[in-house]
Design an enzyme around this catalytic site. Structure first.
Site, PDB file in Angstrom:
ATOM      1  N   TRP A 100       0.832  -1.210   0.000  1.00 17.27           N
ATOM      2  CA  TRP A 100       0.000   0.000   0.000  1.00 17.27           C
ATOM      3  C   TRP A 100       0.859   1.250   0.000  1.00 17.27           C
ATOM      4  CZ3 TRP A 100      -4.423  -0.576  -1.930  1.00 17.27           C
ATOM      5  CH2 TRP A 100      -5.210  -1.709  -1.664  1.00 17.27           C
ATOM      6  N   ASP A 175      -1.043   6.840   6.408  1.00 14.74           N
ATOM      7  CA  ASP A 175      -2.136   5.960   6.020  1.00 14.74           C
ATOM      8  C   ASP A 175      -2.329   5.002   7.191  1.00 14.74           C
ATOM      9  OD1 ASP A 175      -3.817   4.009   5.067  1.00 14.74           O
ATOM     10  OD2 ASP A 175      -2.642   3.558   3.264  1.00 14.74           O
ATOM     11  N   LYS A 199     -11.788  -1.614   7.794  1.00 18.41           N
ATOM     12  CA  LYS A 199     -10.989  -2.533   8.601  1.00 18.41           C
ATOM     13  C   LYS A 199     -11.321  -2.437  10.089  1.00 18.41           C
ATOM     14  CE  LYS A 199      -8.172  -2.713   4.736  1.00 18.41           C
ATOM     15  NZ  LYS A 199      -7.466  -1.885   3.787  1.00 18.41           N
TER      16      LYS A 199
END
Ligand code: PLP
Length: 363
Positions: A100, A175, A199
């Site tokens: 990511w 992030d 999540k």
């Protein structure tokens, strides 16, 4: 059969939250309407979004000089929105410790072909398969740079940053998609934090952005939807926000608050993950691909058996036994147990018993 959902996202939600949503589904607060049917300009929804924001502010102790936004487009849209708003023609550093983080950097490089700024990869652990958080010399950082971006939890590879790096005074941006509300970070250590909700916060469709006011774009030249300042000035209601997702996030925030908050979540997550890590450490059969124990994620725990064939057999047997979505990400294989806030301790204990039995049978 009890089902345990190890999905990395969209992920398990607290049963209590789902039950509350179910109970309120057809008639929200005596409105005679479902939350899904409410106008985003209604009094009822205004209460929902304001309460959600206040609960998140309290949970994360977000200082007053930060804006909290509920946006769409997932964390992936933030890969572009961040440099669009905050790069300001300067250097922007990326610590690349996982897939990511690499995507965030790649998107920045792409964008830098059309707007002027200079994305720089500060350090990467790609060469060793993202098996660690890479080290870097902070003297390399130009103190005039716009920001240093990192991923607090590498969802696919199972590593985390706990000790924030020294950045030569350059603002840190994170992030936090896969460990927001799961590890007790201090918001004031960051200029900006973003996270997809799916999540630890709620269903897919909401993206949380927490941004310090002095980082809001000061020249509104961007597309309004991509402009933090415009989103902030309109209290996330510039256009129709993902209303039901925000409502679900509010219920999760209430739930986490009732359990004792983020520090308590981190404590429980340490307890859950260390059961699994201790078991893997003692085993000659299972192995963690993460190089250093200090980098281990509390949220996503990848592991492998001695070979790919056994991994495949494990995944199949686990699925049949009710351990769902434990297969590792398609890019890395093996297994991955995602133990987010809503994942129960009993599920970890049941997994250990299953792993033990599998080893006895096939090891
Ligand atoms: C899941 C995830 C993303 C992608 O999120 P989307 O909401 O699907 O765009 C980005 N970063 C991290 C760390 C993630 O875990």
């Amino acid at each position: 059969m009890t089902i345990y959902n190890f999905s990395a996202g969209p992920a398990v939600l607290p049963k209590e939250v789902l039950k509350k949503a179910q109970a309120e589904f057809l008639d929200y607060a005596n409105s005679g309407m479902s939350v899904m049917e409410l106008s985003h300009r209604s009094k009822e929804f205004e209460d929902i979004i304001k309460t959600a924001e206040q609960l998140l502010r309290d949970l994360m102790q977000i200082p007053d000089n930060y804006k909290v936004l509920f946006l769409q487009g997932g964390a992936s849209t933030q890969f572009s929105m961040l440099p669009l708003n905050m790069a300001k023609g300067k250097k922007a550093y990326y610590l690349v410790a996982g897939s990511w983080g690499k995507k965030a950097y790649t998107e920045a490089v792409k964008l830098s072909k059309t707007i002027p700024f200079e994305p720089i990869c500060l350090a990467s652990s790609e060469e060793t398969g993202f098996d660690r958080i890479p080290e870097f010399d902070n003297r390399l950082i130009d103190p005039e740079a716009a920001y240093v971006h990192l991923t607090t939890n590498n969802t696919i590879e199972g590593t985390s940053v706990y000790q924030l790096p020294e950045t030569n005074g350059v603002p840190l941006v994170a992030d936090m998609s896969s460990n927001i509300l799961a590890v007790d970070y201090k918001v004031s250590d960051f200029a900006m934090i973003y996270a997809g909700a799916q999540k630890n916060i709620g269903p897919a469709g909401v993206t949380i952005v927490i941004v310090r006011e002095d980082f809001l774009n000061d020249e509104p030249a961007l597309s309004s939807m991509l402009d933090y300042r415009i989103q902030a000035e309109n209290a996330s209601l510039y256009n129709t926000p993902p209303t039901f997702g925000i409502y679900m996030a509010k219920l999760v925030f209430e739930h986490v608050t009732s359990l004792g908050g983020v520090a308590k979540m981190e404590e429980l997550n340490r307890q859950k993950s260390s059961l699994l890590y201790d078991f893997i450490d003692r085993s000659d059969f299972y192995k963690s691909p993460v190089k250093f124990a200090k980098d281990r994620s509390l949220a996503n725990i990848p592991f492998v058996t001695p070979n790919a064939e056994l991994d495949k057999a494990f995944n199949q047997a686990a699925d049949e036994a009710g351990f769902k979505n434990i297969k590792g990400h398609r890019s890395v294989g093996g297994m991955r147990a995602s133990l987010y806030n809503a994942f129960p301790l009993e599920g970890v204990k049941a997994l250990l018993a299953f792993m033990k039995a599998f080893e006895e049978e096939r090891g």
